[in-house]
Write a protein that holds these residues in place. Structure first.
Motif, PDB file in Angstrom:
ATOM      1  N   ASP A 142       0.821  -1.211   0.000  1.00 10.11           N
ATOM      2  CA  ASP A 142       0.000   0.000   0.000  1.00 10.11           C
ATOM      3  C   ASP A 142       0.855   1.260   0.000  1.00 10.11           C
ATOM      4  OD1 ASP A 142      -2.681  -1.300   0.302  1.00 10.11           O
ATOM      5  OD2 ASP A 142      -1.722  -2.058   2.118  1.00 10.11           O
ATOM      6  N   GLY A 143       0.573   2.144  -0.939  1.00 11.93           N
ATOM      7  CA  GLY A 143       1.324   3.388  -1.044  1.00 11.93           C
ATOM      8  C   GLY A 143       2.682   3.231  -1.697  1.00 11.93           C
ATOM      9  N   THR A 144       3.001   2.018  -2.144  1.00 14.11           N
ATOM     10  CA  THR A 144       4.326   1.756  -2.725  1.00 14.11           C
ATOM     11  C   THR A 144       4.187   1.021  -4.056  1.00 14.11           C
ATOM     12  OG1 THR A 144       5.189   1.605  -0.460  1.00 14.11           O
ATOM     13  CG2 THR A 144       6.640   0.890  -2.215  1.00 14.11           C
ATOM     14  N   LEU A 145       4.023  -0.287  -4.018  1.00 16.36           N
ATOM     15  CA  LEU A 145       3.938  -1.069  -5.251  1.00 16.36           C
ATOM     16  C   LEU A 145       2.546  -0.979  -5.887  1.00 16.36           C
ATOM     17  CD1 LEU A 145       5.243  -3.102  -7.224  1.00 16.36           C
ATOM     18  CD2 LEU A 145       4.485  -4.923  -5.685  1.00 16.36           C
ATOM     19  N   LEU A 146       1.511  -1.046  -5.062  1.00 19.09           N
ATOM     20  CA  LEU A 146       0.146  -1.031  -5.580  1.00 19.09           C
ATOM     21  C   LEU A 146      -0.252   0.356  -6.064  1.00 19.09           C
ATOM     22  CD1 LEU A 146      -1.658  -3.261  -2.915  1.00 19.09           C
ATOM     23  CD2 LEU A 146      -0.513  -3.952  -5.032  1.00 19.09           C
ATOM     24  N   ASN A 147      -1.322   0.416  -6.854  1.00 22.58           N
ATOM     25  CA  ASN A 147      -1.765   1.706  -7.367  1.00 22.58           C
ATOM     26  C   ASN A 147      -2.519   2.507  -6.303  1.00 22.58           C
ATOM     27  OD1 ASN A 147      -4.429   0.728  -7.253  1.00 22.58           O
ATOM     28  ND2 ASN A 147      -4.567   0.357  -9.453  1.00 22.58           N
ATOM     29  N   TYR A 148      -3.043   3.637  -6.691  1.00 13.57           N
ATOM     30  CA  TYR A 148      -3.730   4.549  -5.770  1.00 13.57           C
ATOM     31  C   TYR A 148      -4.897   3.870  -5.061  1.00 13.57           C
ATOM     32  CZ  TYR A 148      -6.477   8.544  -4.147  1.00 13.57           C
ATOM     33  OH  TYR A 148      -7.208   9.416  -3.384  1.00 13.57           O
ATOM     34  N   PHE A 149      -5.526   2.897  -5.739  1.00 12.04           N
ATOM     35  CA  PHE A 149      -6.689   2.215  -5.182  1.00 12.04           C
ATOM     36  C   PHE A 149      -6.310   0.930  -4.438  1.00 12.04           C
ATOM     37  CE2 PHE A 149      -8.116   4.610  -8.918  1.00 12.04           C
ATOM     38  CZ  PHE A 149      -9.078   5.427  -8.327  1.00 12.04           C
ATOM     39  N   HIS A 150      -5.014   0.771  -4.164  1.00 14.15           N
ATOM     40  CA  HIS A 150      -4.499  -0.389  -3.417  1.00 14.15           C
ATOM     41  C   HIS A 150      -4.710  -1.699  -4.183  1.00 14.15           C
ATOM     42  CE1 HIS A 150      -3.989   2.269   0.073  1.00 14.15           C
ATOM     43  NE2 HIS A 150      -5.179   2.734  -0.214  1.00 14.15           N
ATOM     44  N   HIS A 151      -4.598  -1.636  -5.501  1.00 14.31           N
ATOM     45  CA  HIS A 151      -4.762  -2.813  -6.342  1.00 14.31           C
ATOM     46  C   HIS A 151      -3.496  -3.064  -7.165  1.00 14.31           C
ATOM     47  CE1 HIS A 151      -9.353  -1.860  -6.391  1.00 14.31           C
ATOM     48  NE2 HIS A 151      -9.011  -2.584  -5.344  1.00 14.31           N
ATOM     49  N   ALA A 152      -3.300  -4.319  -7.518  1.00 15.27           N
ATOM     50  CA  ALA A 152      -2.250  -4.670  -8.483  1.00 15.27           C
ATOM     51  C   ALA A 152      -2.917  -4.701  -9.850  1.00 15.27           C
ATOM     52  CB  ALA A 152      -1.633  -6.013  -8.142  1.00 15.27           C
ATOM     53  N   ASP A 153      -2.865  -3.592 -10.558  1.00 10.72           N
ATOM     54  CA  ASP A 153      -3.502  -3.520 -11.862  1.00 10.72           C
ATOM     55  C   ASP A 153      -2.552  -4.032 -12.944  1.00 10.72           C
ATOM     56  OD1 ASP A 153      -1.683  -1.460 -12.283  1.00 10.72           O
ATOM     57  OD2 ASP A 153      -3.168   0.133 -11.997  1.00 10.72           O
ATOM     58  N   ALA A 207       4.964  -5.128 -14.649  1.00  9.86           N
ATOM     59  CA  ALA A 207       6.294  -4.842 -14.108  1.00  9.86           C
ATOM     60  C   ALA A 207       6.823  -6.028 -13.310  1.00  9.86           C
ATOM     61  CB  ALA A 207       6.236  -3.592 -13.228  1.00  9.86           C
ATOM     62  N   VAL A 208       5.969  -6.606 -12.485  1.00  6.65           N
ATOM     63  CA  VAL A 208       6.380  -7.747 -11.669  1.00  6.65           C
ATOM     64  C   VAL A 208       6.734  -8.936 -12.554  1.00  6.65           C
ATOM     65  CG1 VAL A 208       5.579  -9.444  -9.975  1.00  6.65           C
ATOM     66  CG2 VAL A 208       5.116  -7.003  -9.619  1.00  6.65           C
ATOM     67  N   ARG A 209       5.935  -9.158 -13.600  1.00  6.32           N
ATOM     68  CA  ARG A 209       6.255 -10.258 -14.532  1.00  6.32           C
ATOM     69  C   ARG A 209       7.610 -10.042 -15.186  1.00  6.32           C
ATOM     70  NH1 ARG A 209       0.602 -10.365 -15.783  1.00  6.32           N
ATOM     71  NH2 ARG A 209       0.909  -8.787 -17.412  1.00  6.32           N
ATOM     72  N   GLU A 210       7.934  -8.807 -15.540  1.00  2.00           N
ATOM     73  CA  GLU A 210       9.214  -8.540 -16.196  1.00  2.00           C
ATOM     74  C   GLU A 210      10.376  -8.766 -15.225  1.00  2.00           C
ATOM     75  OE1 GLU A 210      11.443  -5.129 -18.920  1.00  2.00           O
ATOM     76  OE2 GLU A 210       9.256  -5.134 -18.695  1.00  2.00           O
ATOM     77  N   VAL A 211      10.189  -8.379 -13.964  1.00  2.00           N
ATOM     78  CA  VAL A 211      11.221  -8.632 -12.949  1.00  2.00           C
ATOM     79  C   VAL A 211      11.484 -10.118 -12.834  1.00  2.00           C
ATOM     80  CG1 VAL A 211      11.685  -8.572 -10.460  1.00  2.00           C
ATOM     81  CG2 VAL A 211      10.843  -6.522 -11.619  1.00  2.00           C
ATOM     82  N   ILE A 212      10.416 -10.906 -12.723  1.00  2.00           N
ATOM     83  CA  ILE A 212      10.563 -12.354 -12.558  1.00  2.00           C
ATOM     84  C   ILE A 212      11.165 -12.984 -13.814  1.00  2.00           C
ATOM     85  CG2 ILE A 212       9.286 -14.511 -12.239  1.00  2.00           C
ATOM     86  CD1 ILE A 212       7.260 -12.851 -10.558  1.00  2.00           C
ATOM     87  N   HIS A 224      -3.783 -10.310  -3.459  1.00  2.00           N
ATOM     88  CA  HIS A 224      -3.494  -8.903  -3.727  1.00  2.00           C
ATOM     89  C   HIS A 224      -3.605  -8.563  -5.209  1.00  2.00           C
ATOM     90  CE1 HIS A 224      -2.246  -8.855   0.385  1.00  2.00           C
ATOM     91  NE2 HIS A 224      -1.232  -9.671   0.165  1.00  2.00           N
ATOM     92  N   GLY A 225      -4.107  -9.511  -5.998  1.00  2.00           N
ATOM     93  CA  GLY A 225      -4.310  -9.239  -7.417  1.00  2.00           C
ATOM     94  C   GLY A 225      -3.180  -9.688  -8.316  1.00  2.00           C
ATOM     95  N   PHE A 226      -2.229 -10.471  -7.788  1.00  2.00           N
ATOM     96  CA  PHE A 226      -1.086 -10.910  -8.591  1.00  2.00           C
ATOM     97  C   PHE A 226      -1.301 -12.286  -9.232  1.00  2.00           C
ATOM     98  CE2 PHE A 226       0.795  -7.814  -5.681  1.00  2.00           C
ATOM     99  CZ  PHE A 226       1.535  -7.045  -6.551  1.00  2.00           C
ATOM    100  N   GLY A 227      -2.462 -12.861  -9.048  1.00  2.00           N
ATOM    101  CA  GLY A 227      -2.748 -14.154  -9.655  1.00  2.00           C
ATOM    102  C   GLY A 227      -1.790 -15.225  -9.175  1.00  2.00           C
ATOM    103  N   ASN A 228      -1.281 -16.012 -10.128  1.00  2.00           N
ATOM    104  CA  ASN A 228      -0.384 -17.124  -9.774  1.00  2.00           C
ATOM    105  C   ASN A 228       1.092 -16.781  -9.981  1.00  2.00           C
ATOM    106  OD1 ASN A 228      -0.307 -17.053 -12.531  1.00  2.00           O
ATOM    107  ND2 ASN A 228      -0.851 -19.216 -12.841  1.00  2.00           N
ATOM    108  N   LEU A 229       1.422 -15.502 -10.020  1.00  2.00           N
ATOM    109  CA  LEU A 229       2.830 -15.122 -10.148  1.00  2.00           C
ATOM    110  C   LEU A 229       3.622 -15.652  -8.950  1.00  2.00           C
ATOM    111  CD1 LEU A 229       2.488 -11.425 -11.396  1.00  2.00           C
ATOM    112  CD2 LEU A 229       3.399 -13.368 -12.675  1.00  2.00           C
ATOM    113  N   PRO A 230       4.820 -16.183  -9.180  1.00  2.39           N
ATOM    114  CA  PRO A 230       5.614 -16.773  -8.094  1.00  2.39           C
ATOM    115  C   PRO A 230       6.309 -15.699  -7.249  1.00  2.39           C
ATOM    116  CG  PRO A 230       6.802 -16.947 -10.157  1.00  2.39           C
ATOM    117  CD  PRO A 230       5.456 -16.354 -10.501  1.00  2.39           C
TER     118      PRO A 230
END
Length: 286
Positions: free
Chosen positions: A10-21, A27-32, A52-58
């Motif tokens: 919250d307030g960092t990685l997630l967007n303004y609405f506290h979601h992983a859009d 971005a997370v997929r590219e990091v992994i 938190h909206g990240f699905g099955n990302l490891p």
């Protein structure tokens, strides 16, 4: 070379609405995909990134302010349990406060849903209503959240963290004084001053992330961390590659040393992507 990225939510990685859009997830997929580890370092009670909206990302998780560490499959790697005598004493000393008692397998609330929610207050009626809807949905759909627990029922579990909010200023002062008297065994590291997030002394996101990095064979100077609140300070202070978004509080900014843009503009996911691409020789980090 950054081999592990760890971010508060919250307030960092997630967007303004506290979601992983879609921007955050991309971005997370590219990091992994680059071969780096992605860690959610949060005060939240997290069993997997899916909630938190990240699905099955490891994603590895340093949850409950570092009290519970999970691997990319959600399996608990390590947890830091509060002494049961302390848990019982705290709950019996403050029976008028509703606590969320967090164990690795679930959260146990010492009150009804309405009693639990009475401690929450948003900046306005709209934000409080949104919080009520979110928590009511969690209470209905999340089998790991158990309401109306007695002290004896709570003590059947190994409790790693105690969360609470109270709008009574007298109770806040009394609980703060209690924690000050037990500072050698308990620590309160809330995201915001209106909350209490209590764990065993020495437990924090920084120490837990260092443990996880060592477990994965990654040096601390190969870790990049991002955070915006009070419970991120130990993590931001510990690691050399530390960043705070511009919306972070002053203490987090000081601890990080480097301030990037606002989470509203996706500063953290964009910074992670730039770092990954720079390491691949695609372009230089701004």
């Amino acid at each position: 070379m950054i081999k592990l990225f760890a971010s508060d939510l919250d307030g960092t990685l997630l967007n303004y609405f506290h979601h992983a859009d879609r921007v955050v997830r991309a971005a997370v997929r590219e990091v992994i995909a680059s071969g780096a580890h992605m860690v959610l370092a949060t005060g939240r009670t997290s069993h997997s990134g899916a909630s938190h909206g990240f699905g099955n990302l490891p994603l590895e998780i340093v949850g409950s302010n570092g009290a519970i560490i999970r691997d990319a499959h959600g399996t608990v790697l390590k947890s830091f349990v509060i002494d049961q005598v302390l848990v019982e004493d705290l709950l019996r000393t403050f029976p008028m406060i509703v606590f969320e008692c967090v164990a690795a397998e679930g959260s146990y609330i010492t009150g009804s849903f309405d009693e639990w929610m009475a401690g929450f207050s948003g900046k306005n009626a709209l934000s409080r209503a949104a919080m009520m809807r979110r928590n009511r949905k969690r209470a209905v759909s999340d089998p790991t959240l158990v309401l109306s627990q007695t002290v004896d029922q709570v003590l059947e579990h190994d409790i790693c963290k105690l969360n609470c909010r109270t709008r009574d200023e007298g109770l806040k002062r009394e609980l703060s004084a209690y924690l000050a008297d037990h500072a050698d065994t308990l620590v309160n590291e809330p995201f915001q001053p209106v909350m209490f997030e209590i764990s065993s002394a020495g437990v924090n996101k920084g120490a837990a992330l260092a443990w996880l990095a060592a477990h994965l064979g990654i040096a601390e100077d190969e870790v990049a961390v991002y955070g915006d609140g009070g419970n991120d300070i130990a993590m931001l202070e510990r690691f050399a590659h530390a960043y705070a978004p511009s919306n972070a509080n002053a203490a987090a900014k000081r601890a990080a040393g480097t301030v990037i843009g606002s989470n509203v503009a996706y500063a953290v996911p964009r910074h992670m992507v730039r770092t990954v691409r720079a390491q691949q020789g695609r372009y230089v980090v701004e």
